[in-house]
Design an enzyme around this catalytic site. Structure first.
Site, PDB file in Angstrom:
ATOM      1  N   THR A  89       4.106   3.254   2.778  1.00 19.06           N
ATOM      2  CA  THR A  89       4.605   2.281   3.759  1.00 19.06           C
ATOM      3  C   THR A  89       6.135   2.277   3.835  1.00 19.06           C
ATOM      4  OG1 THR A  89       4.252   0.658   2.024  1.00 19.06           O
ATOM      5  CG2 THR A  89       2.649   0.703   3.796  1.00 19.06           C
ATOM      6  N   LYS A 100       8.448   2.412   0.972  1.00 18.29           N
ATOM      7  CA  LYS A 100       9.183   1.758  -0.117  1.00 18.29           C
ATOM      8  C   LYS A 100      10.315   2.656  -0.633  1.00 18.29           C
ATOM      9  CE  LYS A 100       5.220   0.988  -2.255  1.00 18.29           C
ATOM     10  NZ  LYS A 100       4.272   1.294  -1.168  1.00 18.29           N
ATOM     11  N   GLU A 124     -24.810   9.078  15.079  1.00 15.89           N
ATOM     12  CA  GLU A 124     -23.487   8.702  15.628  1.00 15.89           C
ATOM     13  C   GLU A 124     -23.650   7.871  16.903  1.00 15.89           C
ATOM     14  OE1 GLU A 124     -21.055   8.986  13.749  1.00 15.89           O
ATOM     15  OE2 GLU A 124     -21.915  10.416  12.351  1.00 15.89           O
ATOM     16  N   PRO A 155       0.811  -1.222   0.000  1.00 13.19           N
ATOM     17  CA  PRO A 155       0.000   0.000   0.000  1.00 13.19           C
ATOM     18  C   PRO A 155       0.844   1.272   0.000  1.00 13.19           C
ATOM     19  CG  PRO A 155      -0.375  -1.308   2.003  1.00 13.19           C
ATOM     20  CD  PRO A 155       0.645  -2.023   1.203  1.00 13.19           C
ATOM     21  N   PRO A 156       0.231   2.396  -0.350  1.00 14.22           N
ATOM     22  CA  PRO A 156       0.999   3.647  -0.401  1.00 14.22           C
ATOM     23  C   PRO A 156       1.491   4.089   0.984  1.00 14.22           C
ATOM     24  CG  PRO A 156      -1.268   3.976  -1.170  1.00 14.22           C
ATOM     25  CD  PRO A 156      -1.168   2.568  -0.742  1.00 14.22           C
TER      26      PRO A 156
HETATM   27  P1  ATP Z   1       4.118   5.269  -2.364  1.00 18.64           P
HETATM   28  O1  ATP Z   1       3.770   3.847  -2.599  1.00 18.64           O
HETATM   29  O2  ATP Z   1       2.896   6.137  -2.230  1.00 18.64           O
HETATM   30  O3  ATP Z   1       5.150   5.822  -3.289  1.00 18.64           O
HETATM   31  P2  ATP Z   1       6.079   4.687  -0.338  1.00 18.64           P
HETATM   32  O4  ATP Z   1       5.773   3.320   0.137  1.00 18.64           O
HETATM   33  O5  ATP Z   1       7.191   4.860  -1.292  1.00 18.64           O
HETATM   34  O6  ATP Z   1       4.753   5.380  -0.870  1.00 18.64           O
HETATM   35  P3  ATP Z   1       7.560   6.503   1.250  1.00 18.64           P
HETATM   36  O7  ATP Z   1       7.552   7.626   0.276  1.00 18.64           O
HETATM   37  O8  ATP Z   1       8.807   5.728   1.380  1.00 18.64           O
HETATM   38  O9  ATP Z   1       6.330   5.565   0.969  1.00 18.64           O
HETATM   39  O10 ATP Z   1       7.163   7.029   2.701  1.00 18.64           O
HETATM   40  C1  ATP Z   1       6.629   8.313   2.920  1.00 18.64           C
HETATM   41  C2  ATP Z   1       7.098   8.843   4.250  1.00 18.64           C
HETATM   42  O11 ATP Z   1       6.526   8.078   5.319  1.00 18.64           O
HETATM   43  C3  ATP Z   1       8.600   8.714   4.445  1.00 18.64           C
HETATM   44  O12 ATP Z   1       9.278   9.801   3.923  1.00 18.64           O
HETATM   45  C4  ATP Z   1       8.713   8.661   5.953  1.00 18.64           C
HETATM   46  O13 ATP Z   1       8.663   9.957   6.495  1.00 18.64           O
HETATM   47  C5  ATP Z   1       7.444   7.944   6.385  1.00 18.64           C
HETATM   48  N1  ATP Z   1       7.672   6.505   6.611  1.00 18.64           N
HETATM   49  C6  ATP Z   1       7.058   5.485   5.970  1.00 18.64           C
HETATM   50  N2  ATP Z   1       7.479   4.296   6.451  1.00 18.64           N
HETATM   51  C7  ATP Z   1       8.388   4.571   7.402  1.00 18.64           C
HETATM   52  C8  ATP Z   1       9.196   3.761   8.258  1.00 18.64           C
HETATM   53  N3  ATP Z   1       9.139   2.426   8.226  1.00 18.64           N
HETATM   54  N4  ATP Z   1      10.032   4.394   9.127  1.00 18.64           N
HETATM   55  C9  ATP Z   1      10.093   5.733   9.171  1.00 18.64           C
HETATM   56  N5  ATP Z   1       9.357   6.548   8.391  1.00 18.64           N
HETATM   57  C10 ATP Z   1       8.503   5.988   7.520  1.00 18.64           C
END
Ligand code: ATP
Length: 511
Positions: A132, A134, A348, A129-130
């Protein structure tokens, strides 16, 4: 820089050529001092510069936005250098970090693996999911391995003109080869890597083919790792997923309660936090939240604390931030009529009572303060992270969702549009019960999406039965507790909120 020099020289050339032309027209004697060869030289150099300038400009357009040196944002993310992010900045996700450390070990000490005849996978695919983590993981991977981090988003390769996307892929890999060790990170890889038979798109096919070719080629290079990220693994073309290409698929999911605690710790470490703030309790209140949402809550809490002129961020700021993220922005001076306020209060309270009687999740707060599009909401969180739900638990969820409308019908003998979102969620659960979880009348089988249309009437009738029966149960629960419903709603009309603890009190005999 090179571009600018060529551009300036071209302007000088054009300027000189124009002067030559003007002098020629007026047949001025100064021209006599220039030989034909001088004039020819000026003309041809100018022509060459014009040609060269436009060629550079064209080439430049073939380079992905994130790789173009004129793109400031790209330069920052991809100044062809190593990010200063490490695995310490990534909270939780221990097993993934371990796996990545193995790949880093290979980059640093490849001989050890080669002697064993081992090939380390160099195409990693993060999916989930977004928000998380990655992208964060990929950056930390580059930081830990001291590699150049080349970021590109799949959508940057999607172009109208055939061949442009493919050229950009080539440029990306060339850049990676020039600056080893390097990590190529392609976010939203589904934009170029989706299954080829879904649509007939020449440009997209060429881009994907080029990616496949480059991946085959770079396999011989030990110091380049390519990481793709997607929210939809199921959309990707099989050729991309086969061994030798993206052969390691790593699921990056929403964090569990322990990881949420760790993520909060990472994001509050540079903030002044009041001693009373309990990170454990915050992580329990944020079940189902992604890392990005947790980071956002920590930031929102800091902003709220500043707004309230506090020196430190306290628990109330965090609670307000969670509410802000879950329910949206508080509407200032809402113009809700008293009649509507009464409906929302009963609606509610209806959700909360059904939830309480059926013991679904812990109710944190009931509110009829409008936020975002919602006129009211019940804030609840589960006691623990759950991965499996029983049929009864799913039915109870539906009943709680329908509790709002059931309360409206019970008290006002009419229904409103306020239940729109509840009905959608309840129907989705019921549909999944019938089609995906084998909890309908079809026995233990799942019905694939393409077959739903052949059985639509029967499926709809099963969904309707589930919803109708759940609605009746919710209605009966509220009828049985009608006095509590009315008292709770009246409290809400006056005070606008009820805390979780107060909800419990309504159910104690002496209250
Ligand atoms: P998308 O799929 O939408 O591209 P993504 O999975 O690449 O999202 P990121 O861009 O890596 O997500 O995470 C967004 C922000 O959430 C990071 O910059 C960080 O601040 C925070 N974050 C997410 N997961 C973690 C984690 N495991 N530890 C610390 N910070 C986190």
């Amino acid at each position: 820089m090179k571009n600018k020099i060529i551009f300036i020289l071209m302007l000088i050339g054009l300027f000189l050529s124009s002067i030559l032309m003007v002098l020629g027209v007026f047949n001025l004697s100064i021209l006599d001092r220039l030989t034909a060869i001088d004039k020819l030289a000026i003309w041809s150099i100018t022509l060459f510069l014009v040609f060269y300038h436009f060629k550079l400009k064209h080439n430049h357009q073939l380079v992905a936005a994130s790789l173009s040196s004129n793109n400031k944002k790209a330069e920052q993310s991809n100044t062809s250098n190593t990010p200063d992010v490490t695995f310490n900045d990534v909270a939780g996700l221990e097993e993934i970090k371990e796996e990545l450390l193995e790949v880093i070990d290979f980059i640093k000490d490849s001989e050890k693996y080669k002697q064993m005849g081992a090939k380390i996978p160099r195409g990693l695919l993060f999916y989930g999911p977004p928000g998380t983590g990655k992208t964060l993981l990929a950056k930390a991977f580059a930081g830990e391995s001291n590699s150049t981090f080349l970021y590109a988003s799949g959508s940057e390769f999607v172009e109208k003109y055939v061949g442009v996307g493919a050229k950009r892929i080539r440029t990306l890999f060339e850049k990676a080869k020039k600056e080893p060790p390097s990590i190529i990170f392609i976010d939203e890889i589904d934009a170029i890597g989706s299954k080829r038979n879904l649509d007939n798109n020449n440009e997209k096919d060429q881009t994907l083919n080029q990616l496949l070719v480059e991946m085959d080629g770079f396999n011989k290079n030990d110091s380049i790792v390519i990481i793709g990220a997607t929210n939809r693994l199921d959309l990707l073309d099989d050729a991309l997923l086969r061994p030798g290409r993206f052969d390691r698929h790593i699921y990056v999911g929403n964090p569990n309660v322990k990881s949420r605690e760790e993520i909060f710790k990472v994001h509050i470490k540079d903030k002044p936090i009041d001693k009373t703030v309990q990170i454990k309790s915050l992580s329990q209140k944020t079940h189902g939240f992604s890392g990005a949402q947790l980071a956002n809550i920590a930031n929102e809490a800091a902003i709220i604390a500043v707004r309230n002129n506090k020196k430190k961020i306290d628990g109330n700021d965090f609670d307000a931030a969670i509410e802000r993220v879950v329910a949206g922005l508080k509407v200032k001076n809402p113009s809700v009529q008293l009649r509507e306020k009464r409906v929302v209060a009963h609606h509610e309270a209806g959700h909360a009572i059904v939830g309480k009687v059926l013991d679904i999740d812990m109710i944190q707060k009931i509110s009829i303060v409008p936020r975002g599009q919602a006129l009211g909401y019940v804030l609840k969180f589960p006691d623990e992270d759950r991965y499996l739900l029983t049929k009864e638990e799913l039915l109870n969820k539906i009943k709680m969702l329908l509790g709002g409308r059931a309360a409206e019908l019970l008290i006002f003998n009419e229904i409103t549009t306020g239940a729109q979102d509840d009905l959608k969620k309840a129907t989705d659960i019921a549909q999944n019960m019938v089609c995906s979880y084998g909890m309908g009348q079809n026995g233990h089988m799942s019905i694939e999406e393409q077959y739903v249309k052949y059985n639509i009437r029967e499926i709809q009738s099963q969904i309707k039965n589930i919803i109708d029966s759940a609605f009746q149960d919710a209605f009966n629960i509220l009828k049985e507790h009608q006095d509590i419903l009315i008292r709770m709603a009246n409290h809400l009309i006056i005070h606008e909120t009820i805390t979780g603890k107060d909800v419990d009190k309504y159910f104690s005999k002496n209250y």
